[in-house]
Design a protein around this motif. Structure first.
Motif, PDB file in Angstrom:
ATOM      1  N   ALA A  59      86.337 -59.982  90.997  1.00 25.06           N
ATOM      2  CA  ALA A  59      86.822 -59.648  89.652  1.00 25.06           C
ATOM      3  C   ALA A  59      88.190 -58.964  89.715  1.00 25.06           C
ATOM      4  N   GLN A  60      88.401 -58.135  90.745  1.00 26.37           N
ATOM      5  CA  GLN A  60      89.709 -57.499  90.922  1.00 26.37           C
ATOM      6  C   GLN A  60      90.798 -58.542  91.165  1.00 26.37           C
ATOM      7  N   GLU A  61      90.472 -59.555  91.977  1.00 25.56           N
ATOM      8  CA  GLU A  61      91.442 -60.615  92.256  1.00 25.56           C
ATOM      9  C   GLU A  61      91.733 -61.441  90.997  1.00 25.56           C
ATOM     10  N   ILE A  62      90.708 -61.687  90.202  1.00 25.71           N
ATOM     11  CA  ILE A  62      90.912 -62.392  88.927  1.00 25.71           C
ATOM     12  C   ILE A  62      91.864 -61.599  88.044  1.00 25.71           C
ATOM     13  N   GLY A  63      91.643 -60.294  87.980  1.00 32.65           N
ATOM     14  CA  GLY A  63      92.500 -59.433  87.173  1.00 32.65           C
ATOM     15  C   GLY A  63      93.937 -59.428  87.666  1.00 32.65           C
ATOM     16  N   ARG A  64      94.113 -59.465  88.989  1.00 29.26           N
ATOM     17  CA  ARG A  64      95.469 -59.470  89.563  1.00 29.26           C
ATOM     18  C   ARG A  64      96.237 -60.718  89.126  1.00 29.26           C
ATOM     19  N   GLU A  65      95.583 -61.888  89.149  1.00 27.85           N
ATOM     20  CA  GLU A  65      96.261 -63.130  88.759  1.00 27.85           C
ATOM     21  C   GLU A  65      96.566 -63.146  87.259  1.00 27.85           C
ATOM     22  N   ILE A  66      95.627 -62.654  86.462  1.00 30.18           N
ATOM     23  CA  ILE A  66      95.859 -62.597  85.005  1.00 30.18           C
ATOM     24  C   ILE A  66      97.042 -61.682  84.688  1.00 30.18           C
ATOM     25  N   ASN A  67      97.104 -60.536  85.357  1.00 32.85           N
ATOM     26  CA  ASN A  67      98.213 -59.595  85.128  1.00 32.85           C
ATOM     27  C   ASN A  67      99.550 -60.205  85.524  1.00 32.85           C
ATOM     28  N   THR A  68      99.568 -60.945  86.625  1.00 31.41           N
ATOM     29  CA  THR A  68     100.819 -61.575  87.082  1.00 31.41           C
ATOM     30  C   THR A  68     101.280 -62.631  86.092  1.00 31.41           C
ATOM     31  N   ILE A  69     100.335 -63.426  85.586  1.00 28.95           N
ATOM     32  CA  ILE A  69     100.685 -64.421  84.572  1.00 28.95           C
ATOM     33  C   ILE A  69     101.279 -63.731  83.346  1.00 28.95           C
ATOM     34  N   GLY A  70     100.668 -62.619  82.951  1.00 28.70           N
ATOM     35  CA  GLY A  70     101.161 -61.891  81.789  1.00 28.70           C
ATOM     36  C   GLY A  70     102.561 -61.336  81.992  1.00 28.70           C
ATOM     37  N   SER A  71     102.825 -60.816  83.203  1.00 29.77           N
ATOM     38  CA  SER A  71     104.143 -60.230  83.480  1.00 29.77           C
ATOM     39  C   SER A  71     105.233 -61.296  83.584  1.00 29.77           C
ATOM     40  N   LYS A  72     104.856 -62.518  83.991  1.00 31.23           N
ATOM     41  CA  LYS A  72     105.831 -63.600  84.127  1.00 31.23           C
ATOM     42  C   LYS A  72     105.981 -64.437  82.856  1.00 31.23           C
ATOM     43  N   ALA A  73     105.058 -64.299  81.928  1.00 29.08           N
ATOM     44  CA  ALA A  73     105.005 -65.198  80.775  1.00 29.08           C
ATOM     45  C   ALA A  73     106.315 -65.240  79.991  1.00 29.08           C
ATOM     46  N   ASN A  74     106.780 -64.085  79.564  1.00 27.77           N
ATOM     47  CA  ASN A  74     108.025 -64.010  78.785  1.00 27.77           C
ATOM     48  C   ASN A  74     107.995 -64.956  77.582  1.00 27.77           C
ATOM     49  N   TYR A  75     106.782 -65.100  77.030  1.00 26.80           N
ATOM     50  CA  TYR A  75     106.580 -66.046  75.930  1.00 26.80           C
ATOM     51  C   TYR A  75     105.379 -65.547  75.117  1.00 26.80           C
ATOM     52  N   ALA A  76     105.635 -65.174  73.863  1.00 28.03           N
ATOM     53  CA  ALA A  76     104.616 -64.500  73.045  1.00 28.03           C
ATOM     54  C   ALA A  76     103.299 -65.263  72.934  1.00 28.03           C
ATOM     55  N   PRO A  77     103.297 -66.575  72.649  1.00 29.52           N
ATOM     56  CA  PRO A  77     101.998 -67.285  72.540  1.00 29.52           C
ATOM     57  C   PRO A  77     101.168 -67.195  73.822  1.00 29.52           C
ATOM     58  N   MET A  78     101.831 -67.280  74.991  1.00 27.79           N
ATOM     59  CA  MET A  78     101.091 -67.187  76.248  1.00 27.79           C
ATOM     60  C   MET A  78     100.599 -65.769  76.488  1.00 27.79           C
ATOM     61  N   GLN A  79     101.394 -64.780  76.136  1.00 28.58           N
ATOM     62  CA  GLN A  79     100.979 -63.388  76.324  1.00 28.58           C
ATOM     63  C   GLN A  79      99.764 -63.056  75.465  1.00 28.58           C
ATOM     64  N   GLN A  80      99.672 -63.675  74.293  1.00 30.89           N
ATOM     65  CA  GLN A  80      98.499 -63.468  73.443  1.00 30.89           C
ATOM     66  C   GLN A  80      97.235 -64.027  74.108  1.00 30.89           C
ATOM     67  N   VAL A  81      97.379 -65.170  74.757  1.00 36.00           N
ATOM     68  CA  VAL A  81      96.244 -65.761  75.484  1.00 36.00           C
ATOM     69  C   VAL A  81      95.849 -64.863  76.657  1.00 36.00           C
ATOM     70  N   VAL A  82      96.841 -64.298  77.341  1.00 35.55           N
ATOM     71  CA  VAL A  82      96.581 -63.409  78.472  1.00 35.55           C
ATOM     72  C   VAL A  82      95.800 -62.173  78.019  1.00 35.55           C
ATOM     73  N   VAL A  83      96.138 -61.648  76.848  1.00 30.67           N
ATOM     74  CA  VAL A  83      95.412 -60.487  76.304  1.00 30.67           C
ATOM     75  C   VAL A  83      93.936 -60.833  76.104  1.00 30.67           C
ATOM     76  N   GLN A  84      93.664 -62.039  75.614  1.00 29.77           N
ATOM     77  CA  GLN A  84      92.272 -62.476  75.429  1.00 29.77           C
ATOM     78  C   GLN A  84      91.555 -62.590  76.774  1.00 29.77           C
ATOM     79  N   MET A  85      92.264 -63.085  77.794  1.00 27.25           N
ATOM     80  CA  MET A  85      91.673 -63.197  79.135  1.00 27.25           C
ATOM     81  C   MET A  85      91.325 -61.815  79.680  1.00 27.25           C
ATOM     82  N   LYS A  86      92.219 -60.855  79.463  1.00 29.26           N
ATOM     83  CA  LYS A  86      91.969 -59.485  79.930  1.00 29.26           C
ATOM     84  C   LYS A  86      90.753 -58.887  79.240  1.00 29.26           C
ATOM     85  N   ASP A  87      90.593 -59.190  77.967  1.00 29.03           N
ATOM     86  CA  ASP A  87      89.449 -58.680  77.209  1.00 29.03           C
ATOM     87  C   ASP A  87      88.144 -59.228  77.769  1.00 29.03           C
ATOM     88  N   GLU A  88      88.123 -60.518  78.076  1.00 29.74           N
ATOM     89  CA  GLU A  88      86.919 -61.127  78.663  1.00 29.74           C
ATOM     90  C   GLU A  88      86.625 -60.531  80.036  1.00 29.74           C
TER      91      GLU A  88
END
Length: 285
Positions: free
Chosen positions: A244-273
């Motif tokens: 689960a920690q590794e899953i969180g690490r990849e989600i966080n990296t995607i969020g930091s690289k996204a630089n795109y609001a629609p994708m960042q919104q999806v990342v927030v949902q992934m973090k919530d799950e």
């Protein structure tokens, strides 16, 4: 199959003159934290009973209680007549009173009862271990049933994250196109000559910094590994926690690289799950 660390088990054994009751309760804990409550006469058997529990339960905050109730005429306690008489004589010297009242007061004093300190006989000890064995089976069955509820919730959360990952994949080309357009406009606003070849090289380098191909692949692999571990024969909450920690690490990296609001919104949902998975993970054996 995973197991919960929450559980309850109880078993009663009736002997000719004694009723033996064993109860086990458990909650989540990083290690096995065993609290044992048993009558003083049975303390010499505590280590053996603790060993039986630790070999079966492994982890959790466990409360173990042994209660032995005398149901027949047998008793090891006797009135210490000499002590009682001495107390009555002393009380009579202090204040007047009838013998019944003095006896009631004397029996409340220390050492008025004496008990036989003989060891527990083998039959009684076998009854205790039998009761403990049945209680351990009951608490493990309880843990398995609770584990099924947790597993169902984990499967739902994993499926939700996988769906959100597919949304990320669909948004990725649009995201990169949008970033490129922003850079093109920024260069155009400079109103100066730009070396097209050099600009294209710099643009490719810049876009590579925002590339999330590896993160998407690793996240999918981690989700698959979590699922396989979840379906394995043994319950391994610590291992699932690491994944689960590794899953969180990849989600966080995607969020930091996204630089795109629609994708960042999806990342927030992934973090919530994932956060819901981590909350439930604390209770997995």
């Amino acid at each position: 199959m995973i197991q919960s660390m929450t559980g309850f088990g109880k078993h009663v054994v009736q002997l000719p003159s004694k009723k033996i009751t064993v109860e086990l309760k458990s909650l989540n804990s990083k290690h096995l934290d065993l609290n044992a409550r048993l009558p003083q006469a049975y303390r010499d058997k505590e280590l053996q009973l603790r060993k039986m529990i630790s070999e079966s339960l492994h982890r959790g905050k466990v409360d173990f209680s042994l209660n032995v109730e005398i149901t027949g005429e047998e008793t090891t306690a006797e009135v210490n007549q000499g002590v009682v008489k001495k107390y009555m004589q002393q009380l009579k010297a202090i204040a007047d009173g009838d013998d019944i009242k003095l006896l009631e007061l004397a029996l409340r004093m220390p050492d008025t009862l004496k008990t036989d300190g003989d060891e527990i006989d083998e039959t009684e000890y076998q009854a205790i271990t039998e009761a403990l064995t049945h209680a351990l089976k009951a608490i493990n069955l309880f843990r398995e049933e609770e584990g099924k509820v947790l597993e169902k919730d984990f499967n739902l959360r994993l499926k939700n994250i996988a769906k959100l990952l597919e949304e990320v994949k669909k948004l990725d080309p649009e995201r990169l196109s949008t970033i490129r357009e922003k850079l093109d406009r920024a260069v155009a606003d400079l109103k100066t000559e730009v070396d097209e070849n050099r600009f294209e090289q710099e643009l490719m380098y810049y876009l590579e910094k925002y590339d999330i191909t590896e993160e998407k692949v690793r996240l999918a692999n981690h989700l698959d590994y979590f699922q396989k571990t979840l379906n394995s024969a043994d319950s391994n909450g610590k291992k699932l926690g690491f994944i689960a920690q590794e899953i969180g690490r990849e989600i966080n990296t995607i969020g930091s690289k996204a630089n795109y609001a629609p994708m960042q919104q999806v990342v927030v949902q992934m973090k919530d799950e994932l956060e819901k998975i981590k909350e439930q993970m604390l209770n997995v054996l």
